[in-house]
Write an enzyme that holds these catalytic residues in place. Sequence first.
Site, PDB file in Angstrom:
ATOM      1  N   ALA A  41      24.898 143.973  25.734  1.00  0.00           N
ATOM      2  CA  ALA A  41      25.090 142.828  25.166  1.00  0.00           C
ATOM      3  C   ALA A  41      24.400 142.359  23.842  1.00  0.00           C
ATOM      4  O   ALA A  41      23.256 142.342  24.077  1.00  0.00           O
ATOM      5  CB  ALA A  41      25.995 141.818  26.090  1.00  0.00           C
ATOM      6  N   ASP A  42      25.337 142.440  23.196  1.00  0.00           N
ATOM      7  CA  ASP A  42      24.720 142.095  21.530  1.00  0.00           C
ATOM      8  C   ASP A  42      25.162 140.369  21.016  1.00  0.00           C
ATOM      9  O   ASP A  42      24.125 139.997  20.587  1.00  0.00           O
ATOM     10  CB  ASP A  42      24.741 143.031  20.369  1.00  0.00           C
ATOM     11  CG  ASP A  42      24.652 144.927  20.522  1.00  0.00           C
ATOM     12  OD1 ASP A  42      23.208 144.445  20.330  1.00  0.00           O
ATOM     13  OD2 ASP A  42      25.021 145.442  21.335  1.00  0.00           O
ATOM     14  N   ARG A  43      25.935 140.474  21.689  1.00  0.00           N
ATOM     15  CA  ARG A  43      26.433 139.096  21.581  1.00  0.00           C
ATOM     16  C   ARG A  43      27.195 138.766  22.373  1.00  0.00           C
ATOM     17  O   ARG A  43      28.230 139.015  22.572  1.00  0.00           O
ATOM     18  CB  ARG A  43      26.929 138.697  20.355  1.00  0.00           C
ATOM     19  CG  ARG A  43      26.949 137.282  19.611  1.00  0.00           C
ATOM     20  CD  ARG A  43      27.660 137.154  18.078  1.00  0.00           C
ATOM     21  NE  ARG A  43      26.533 136.968  17.738  1.00  0.00           N
ATOM     22  CZ  ARG A  43      26.101 136.758  16.444  1.00  0.00           C
ATOM     23  NH1 ARG A  43      26.641 135.207  16.954  1.00  0.00           N
ATOM     24  NH2 ARG A  43      25.378 136.855  16.364  1.00  0.00           N
ATOM     25  N   ALA A 101      30.046 141.200  23.022  1.00  0.00           N
ATOM     26  CA  ALA A 101      30.144 142.298  21.512  1.00  0.00           C
ATOM     27  C   ALA A 101      28.926 143.186  22.379  1.00  0.00           C
ATOM     28  O   ALA A 101      27.723 143.073  22.757  1.00  0.00           O
ATOM     29  CB  ALA A 101      30.179 142.107  20.344  1.00  0.00           C
ATOM     30  N   VAL A 122      22.915 138.533  18.459  1.00  0.00           N
ATOM     31  CA  VAL A 122      22.476 137.066  18.131  1.00  0.00           C
ATOM     32  C   VAL A 122      20.950 136.952  18.796  1.00  0.00           C
ATOM     33  O   VAL A 122      20.679 135.743  18.245  1.00  0.00           O
ATOM     34  CB  VAL A 122      23.668 136.849  18.916  1.00  0.00           C
ATOM     35  CG1 VAL A 122      22.913 136.813  20.539  1.00  0.00           C
ATOM     36  CG2 VAL A 122      23.253 135.258  19.272  1.00  0.00           C
TER      37      VAL A 122
END
Length: 388
Positions: A251-253, A261, A103
């Site tokens: 965290a990526d999102r 995620a 994100v």
Amino acid sequence: MTRATLEAIKYTRGNLEILDQLLLPYVSQYEAVKNAQEGHHVIKTMKVRGAPAIAIVAALSLAVELHSETKHSAHSPFKTGNDALSFIEQRLEFLKTSRPTAVNLFEASGRLLKLSQELAKTGDASKVVGGYIEAAEAMLVQDIEDNKAIGKWGSEYIVQNSQGPIRVLTHCNTGSLATAGWGTALGIIRDLHQIQKLEHAFCTETRPYNQGSRLTAYELVYEKIPSTLVCDDMVSALLKTKNITAIVVGADRVAANGDTANKIGTYQLAITAAYHNVMFIVAAPTTSIDLNTPDGDSIEIEERAGKEVTSIRGRLVSDEASVKEEDYPHGVATATVDIAAPGIGVWNPAFDVAPASLISCIVTEKGVITKKPGQKHFDIKSFIQQSK
């Protein structure tokens, strides 16, 4: 004094280089990125990875291209502010296609586009270009400051909520190689080590791309942090036998309710942490939080090529083929080999989602987000509003 961390992104105005992480830990080689096309390529191929670093490299790759296009004002292709805006908008849309789950890339693109739209109202192309470049450069500085704050908040939380020697497990790579510097989850480990509270760090190998064994282990050894590598399928046994204090991941999102995620394998770590009563901590800047995504089921999960699972690349440790290492570039012989039966089908999601109910807290640069007593989800929106 803490040893300097590795530098994954080198930038001066008009010039961007990234450390090719596909070659690590055996070869340290920087690759020039001269435009958005090349920025997209190094992100898509995972030469650069980590949600914060992806956003920064994407933004800076376009900054370098804009600088190159306009350094000789008499030959600039942009005659008006709208000309420059149209160019920026098209390039940002293209860059967003490189990695759909992270994100930070979308947040940065939206912020930079909004700024460019405002500057375009002046009608002055040079103001649009100059404003974009300055904003992209500021992201590099801000990311390091945010990482340091995450490290401080996270280390304090672990110390305050634990007793005895502190042993921490981390997954994937969330250090200097995944950010502008210092790191998120690995930044917390660095802080614990710096204040002499960390007894030992453990890292998973993180199949199928081995970011843990190649990158996190590389950073831990480089900084002389006491550490041990484990296979992904050893974690439950590790928690049962080694008295692990906390699992800390990046965290990526992060969805509005706290569902997170992150690199594939994070979900199973959260499950085993809950079973063994071990803190499970997510470390992420607020730019990784997506309040427009209500929960984890709404997060698009990138799926990658099957060959990443069925083959593996590494340094040759024998000379059965009578090939001398010095005959290879950089003096290191590497090879990619198949490790699976030909013809087998492969499912290769790059990420999975850890539900908020299994997460102890989310550490941001603004502080630590916790759940209200009896709640399964986080009220992230209220936290962000109160921290402004």
